[in-house]
Design a protein around this motif. Structure first.
Motif, PDB file in Angstrom:
ATOM      1  N   ASN A   1      -8.111   2.856   9.975  1.00 50.87           N
ATOM      2  CA  ASN A   1      -8.094   1.589   9.254  1.00 50.87           C
ATOM      3  C   ASN A   1      -9.369   0.811   9.527  1.00 50.87           C
ATOM      4  N   GLY A   2     -10.484   1.518   9.438  1.00 52.37           N
ATOM      5  CA  GLY A   2     -11.782   0.909   9.646  1.00 52.37           C
ATOM      6  C   GLY A   2     -12.705   1.838  10.401  1.00 52.37           C
TER       7      GLY A   2
ATOM      8  N   TRP B   1       0.838  -1.204   0.000  1.00 55.23           N
ATOM      9  CA  TRP B   1       0.000   0.000   0.000  1.00 55.23           C
ATOM     10  C   TRP B   1       0.870   1.250   0.000  1.00 55.23           C
TER      11      TRP B   1
ATOM     12  N   SER C   1     -12.010   5.048  -0.006  1.00 56.28           N
ATOM     13  CA  SER C   1     -10.609   4.766  -0.322  1.00 56.28           C
ATOM     14  C   SER C   1     -10.473   3.475  -1.126  1.00 56.28           C
TER      15      SER C   1
ATOM     16  N   SER D   1     -16.419  -1.142   5.119  1.00 57.73           N
ATOM     17  CA  SER D   1     -15.804   0.055   5.697  1.00 57.73           C
ATOM     18  C   SER D   1     -14.596   0.486   4.858  1.00 57.73           C
ATOM     19  N   GLN D   2     -14.211   1.759   4.997  1.00 57.98           N
ATOM     20  CA  GLN D   2     -13.151   2.371   4.191  1.00 57.98           C
ATOM     21  C   GLN D   2     -13.549   2.405   2.712  1.00 57.98           C
TER      22      GLN D   2
ATOM     23  N   MET E   1      -3.717  -3.542   5.072  1.00 63.69           N
ATOM     24  CA  MET E   1      -4.110  -2.366   4.308  1.00 63.69           C
ATOM     25  C   MET E   1      -5.088  -2.761   3.205  1.00 63.69           C
ATOM     26  N   ILE E   2      -5.548  -1.760   2.453  1.00 62.90           N
ATOM     27  CA  ILE E   2      -6.608  -1.972   1.477  1.00 62.90           C
ATOM     28  C   ILE E   2      -6.029  -2.159   0.072  1.00 62.90           C
TER      29      ILE E   2
ATOM     30  N   THR F   1      -9.237   5.799   4.466  1.00 66.62           N
ATOM     31  CA  THR F   1      -8.147   5.051   5.091  1.00 66.62           C
ATOM     32  C   THR F   1      -6.975   5.983   5.363  1.00 66.62           C
ATOM     33  N   GLU F   2      -6.672   6.173   6.625  1.00 62.66           N
ATOM     34  CA  GLU F   2      -5.509   6.984   7.009  1.00 62.66           C
ATOM     35  C   GLU F   2      -5.493   8.320   6.266  1.00 62.66           C
TER      36      GLU F   2
ATOM     37  N   ASN G   1     -10.876  -7.546   2.485  1.00 62.88           N
ATOM     38  CA  ASN G   1     -10.939  -6.177   1.954  1.00 62.88           C
ATOM     39  C   ASN G   1     -11.197  -6.130   0.458  1.00 62.88           C
TER      40      ASN G   1
END
Length: 564
Positions: A357-358, A181, A290, A286-287, A229-230, A363-364, A268
């Motif tokens: 992160n959720g 990521w 992103s 979620s997220q 991470m995503i 995301t971040e 994810n």
């Protein structure tokens, strides 16, 4: 981190062996070791959960310490050689016997220095001492991962956790620690320039994980995924390597892996939801914003390789998916915003509000920082924004809006307005000014970040280095260019920092960036020549660099019309 089991065994007066098995961020991490001492062990003291044992040959525990006693009265130093293996003690012995056959400590230091000098000298710069410290520290950081986790005999621990999960790499090197990521954005493009053979090994390592897991790595450490991470950013790394003609990559196998990693569901990556709704609904995933933006880019990468290989149906499928980001653009708020599975915008919406992160759509980062994440179709983003003027106005606001929501979290640092250099989602945004026709602002902000957000102290970075990604931003940007789209072989030009930088691109070719500047205030490009020819493009290609040559930039203290 929890220790599952560990052992220390005194093999003879000069040798200690053992292992530690832990679980945690990496679910099962095995470390086997062999230590050889230059002097005999006179005694030991081992502790098991606080209970002390003296002069025992072996101890097994989940919480232990071992202390050894030596006679050093002869004034000679006690030396220890240590070999590690992720597979077995026997492999640690083999690693020792091949890699370190002697007891010459000073020669070992010299050998290590020579190896590092060979690596770091792939780029030579003419700069002041502080700039050299920052640059070569950054280049060093870039080269300490991914990490080799195969032994000298080719053995490595596969990710499937079966009784037969020791595999043979087939004579090649097997790598781990893929913080994808972060590193797909710039670190891996740097490796394609400076480490093409290692890039091939990185790709082969990712394909081996595909063979065992059924999909490419997401965030891999010690040979296994932790999915922290995503997205699936092994995809752009592999596509970029193939597009840059990195030798040793099986293109058909690679395509199989990136396609299946884009349609087979895993953490994810709910692809049935993706293709049903044409975006990620926040109440399902979620997220969601992103993930929608990042997966759209990944799908564009799949489409490019499909097109290259003549797979027209796949190309149509994935190029359509690459446009799904448009379905989360809210024309009323002028931001990418989350929806539920009924197509309703989720309210209230605050573009300053951060996610981690959720539990949040981003995301971040926040909606401001993720607004710019359409690296595969920047012209479409400009159109969505309302044209070049609106795009440039929004960029200006982004870099000057100092308001911060109460939910700013510890992933955000190194602020210039809403730009947060301390985390990766912002890293390419400076260079988007090139696409709006104001390259002088890309030059201004890239120089500002280089000179204000990096230094040679112990706090020299604005955020987590993230396996070299923060460092590589400096490496690329100080050279004067950066990969906004990390899979299309194009580097956008900013403001070179040094008088001269020469890159060894292999095959006897060097690409040099030379600046004509009188003072440090000369940050704006006035004119450029490439191999003696006038050059007005605000970008340069990977092929241009590999051919070698000289790019000369005349710099000045005021903006010019170059590159518009």
């Amino acid at each position: 981190t929890q220790i599952v089991k560990s052992q220390v065994r005194v093999v003879d007066p000069y040798i200690v062996e053992g292992y530690r098995v832990i679980t945690g961020w990496a679910r099962l991490r095995k470390v086997y070791f062999r230590i050889e001492f230059s002097k005999p062990i006179l005694g030991n003291q081992m502790t098991d959960h606080g209970t002390v044992y003296k002069d025992i040959p072996v101890l097994n525990s989940t919480s232990m310490k071992a202390v050894f006693t030596f006679d050093v009265s002869d004034g000679k130093p006690l030396l220890a050689k240590i070999a590690l293996s992720p597979v077995s003690i026997e492999n640690a012995r083999q690693n020792m016997s091949v890699e370190l056959k002697h007891w010459d400590f000073d020669q070992t230091v010299i050998n290590a220095d020579e190896k590092w000098n060979d690596e770091l000298s792939k780029i030579q710069i003419e700069a002041n001492d502080i700039q050299k410290e920052i640059f070569y520290t950054s280049l060093y950081h870039a080269f300490i991962q991914p990490n080799l986790i195969s032994d000298v005999n080719g053995d490595y621990m596969a990710s499937d956790f079966t009784t037969k999960n020791v595999r043979d790499s087939g004579g090649g090197a097997h790598f781990s620690t893929f913080s994808l990521w972060d590193t797909y954005r710039a670190a891996h493009p740097l490796y394609t320039l400076l480490q093409p053979q290692l890039t091939a090994d990185f790709v082969k390592s990712m394909l081996r994980q595909y063979n065992t897991d059924g999909h490419l790595p997401v965030w891999q450490i010690w040979g296994q995924d932790n999915y922290c991470m995503i997205g699936n950013h092994a995809i752009p790394v592999i596509v970029d390597a193939i597009n840059k003609k990195i030798k040793g990559v099986d293109t058909e196998k690679a395509y199989e892996a990136i396609k299946n990693s884009s349609i087979i569901e895993h953490t994810n990556s709910p692809f049935k939801v993706w293709e049903k709704y044409h975006y990620m609904p926040e109440n399902i995933q979620s997220q969601s914003v992103s993930i929608t933006l990042e997966m759209s880019f990944n799908d564009w990468c799949v489409a490019q390789l499909a097109k290259k290989l003549g797979k027209e149906d796949d190309y149509k499928r994935f190029i359509e998916r690459s446009k799904f980001y448009r379905n989360l653009y809210n024309e009323k708020t002028h931001f990418f915003q989350s929806k539920d599975d009924k197509g309703n915008w989720i309210e209230p919406f605050n573009p300053l509000a951060y996610g981690g992160n959720g539990g949040a759509p981003f995301t971040e980062g926040n909606a401001w920082q993720y607004y710019w994440y359409v690296p595969h179709d920047i012209q479409d983003l400009i159109m969505l924004t309302g044209g070049k003027k609106a795009f440039l106005d929004k960029l200006d606001t982004f870099f000057t809006l100092d308001e911060h929501d109460e939910y700013v979290n510890n992933n955000a640092s190194g602020f210039i307005g809403q730009y947060a250099h301390g985390n990766e989602p912002s890293h390419h945004v400076v260079y988007l000014y090139n696409y709006g026709g104001q390259p002088h602002k890309a030059q201004y902000y890239s120089n500002k970040i280089l000179t204000e957000l990096y230094n040679n102290s112990s706090s020299g970075y604005a955020g987590n280095d993230d396996c070299g990604e923060m460092s590589v931003w400096y490496v690329f940007s100080s050279l004067g260019f950066y990969p906004v789209n990390p899979a299309n072989g194009i580097y956008d030009i900013g403001s070179p920092l040094f008088k001269k930088a020469s890159i060894n691109v292999g095959n006897g070719n060097f690409f040099s960036v030379v600046t004509d500047k009188k003072t440090d205030k000369d940050i704006y490009i006035q004119s450029v020549t490439l191999n003696g020819e006038k050059y007005n493009k605000p970008h340069i290609t990977h092929e241009d660099i590999l051919r070698g040559g000289v790019m000369k930039l005349k710099m000045g203290s005021k903006p010019s019309k170059w590159g518009i």
